[in-house]
Write a protein that holds these residues in place. Structure first.
Motif, mmCIF file in Angstrom:
data_model
loop_
_atom_site.group_PDB
_atom_site.id
_atom_site.type_symbol
_atom_site.label_atom_id
_atom_site.label_comp_id
_atom_site.label_asym_id
_atom_site.label_seq_id
_atom_site.Cartn_x
_atom_site.Cartn_y
_atom_site.Cartn_z
ATOM 1 N N ILE A 166 -0.111 -10.363 7.126
ATOM 2 C CA ILE A 166 -0.595 -10.278 5.755
ATOM 3 C C ILE A 166 -0.714 -11.701 5.223
ATOM 4 C CG2 ILE A 166 -0.121 -9.465 3.412
ATOM 5 C CD1 ILE A 166 -0.613 -7.193 5.348
ATOM 6 N N ARG A 224 3.135 -5.893 6.946
ATOM 7 C CA ARG A 224 3.153 -5.291 5.611
ATOM 8 C C ARG A 224 4.586 -5.093 5.111
ATOM 9 N NH1 ARG A 224 0.218 -5.000 1.194
ATOM 10 N NH2 ARG A 224 -1.596 -4.782 2.520
ATOM 11 N N ALA A 225 5.498 -4.690 5.978
ATOM 12 C CA ALA A 225 6.886 -4.468 5.555
ATOM 13 C C ALA A 225 7.519 -5.761 5.042
ATOM 14 C CB ALA A 225 7.704 -3.888 6.702
ATOM 15 N N PHE A 283 5.900 -8.382 3.808
ATOM 16 C CA PHE A 283 5.217 -8.721 2.557
ATOM 17 C C PHE A 283 5.747 -7.859 1.414
ATOM 18 C CE2 PHE A 283 1.655 -8.078 -0.419
ATOM 19 C CZ PHE A 283 1.471 -9.388 -0.836
ATOM 20 N N ASP A 284 5.900 -6.562 1.651
ATOM 21 C CA ASP A 284 6.414 -5.662 0.610
ATOM 22 C C ASP A 284 7.845 -6.028 0.220
ATOM 23 O OD1 ASP A 284 3.978 -4.363 0.637
ATOM 24 O OD2 ASP A 284 4.708 -2.623 1.771
ATOM 25 N N ALA A 285 8.667 -6.407 1.196
ATOM 26 C CA ALA A 285 10.041 -6.829 0.897
ATOM 27 C C ALA A 285 10.022 -8.094 0.035
ATOM 28 C CB ALA A 285 10.815 -7.065 2.187
ATOM 29 N N HIS A 286 9.123 -9.006 0.338
ATOM 30 C CA HIS A 286 8.979 -10.214 -0.480
ATOM 31 C C HIS A 286 8.599 -9.856 -1.911
ATOM 32 C CE1 HIS A 286 7.568 -13.996 -2.063
ATOM 33 N NE2 HIS A 286 6.362 -13.467 -2.223
ATOM 34 N N GLN A 287 7.634 -8.982 -2.065
ATOM 35 C CA GLN A 287 7.205 -8.580 -3.402
ATOM 36 C C GLN A 287 8.360 -7.950 -4.187
ATOM 37 O OE1 GLN A 287 4.005 -9.098 -4.847
ATOM 38 N NE2 GLN A 287 3.936 -10.465 -3.096
ATOM 39 N N ALA A 288 9.148 -7.116 -3.535
ATOM 40 C CA ALA A 288 10.280 -6.479 -4.202
ATOM 41 C C ALA A 288 11.332 -7.513 -4.601
ATOM 42 C CB ALA A 288 10.895 -5.422 -3.288
ATOM 43 N N ARG A 341 10.223 -9.648 -7.660
ATOM 44 C CA ARG A 341 10.271 -8.975 -8.966
ATOM 45 C C ARG A 341 11.650 -9.065 -9.622
ATOM 46 N NH1 ARG A 341 5.536 -9.564 -8.824
ATOM 47 N NH2 ARG A 341 3.968 -7.981 -8.509
ATOM 48 N N GLU A 390 -5.139 -8.168 5.126
ATOM 49 C CA GLU A 390 -4.367 -7.735 6.281
ATOM 50 C C GLU A 390 -5.166 -8.105 7.529
ATOM 51 O OE1 GLU A 390 -1.755 -3.968 7.846
ATOM 52 O OE2 GLU A 390 -2.766 -3.880 5.902
#
Length: 92
Positions: free
Chosen positions: A2, A59-60, A62-67, A70, A89
């Motif tokens: 990503i 993706r996992a 990237f999503d962990a980074h986004q969480a 925040r 992607e």
């Protein structure tokens, strides 16, 4: 993989100071995350605009980074700054 690229666009000197005050810690925390390949927030010729580039293994990650972001001091200080980002992607 990503990849995110784009800009943070500050509308005031206060927003710029928030980026500068929190950038180093945010970059270090992000680079330490599992799955982070690269992360940079760079100055541009315009002192109110910063280039952002980041790459994550999948993706996992990237999503962990986004969480994580925040719930960070970075996001609390910069949440009102315009983000003009593109997320891609990339497949092998």
């Amino acid at each position: 993989m990503i990849r995110l690229s784009g800009r943070l666009v500050c509308m005031s000197e206060d927003e710029r100071r928030a980026v500068l005050a929190h950038r180093a810690a945010h970059e270090a925390a992000t680079r330490a995350e599992a799955g982070c390949i690269a992360f940079r927030i760079d100055d541009t010729d315009d002192p109110l605009i910063f280039d952002v580039t980041e790459s994550f293994r999948d993706r996992a990650a990237f999503d962990a980074h986004q969480a994580r972001t925040r719930d960070s001091a970075w996001f609390a200080a910069t949440r009102s700054i315009l983000r003009d980002f593109r997320v891609e992607e990339l497949r092998d």
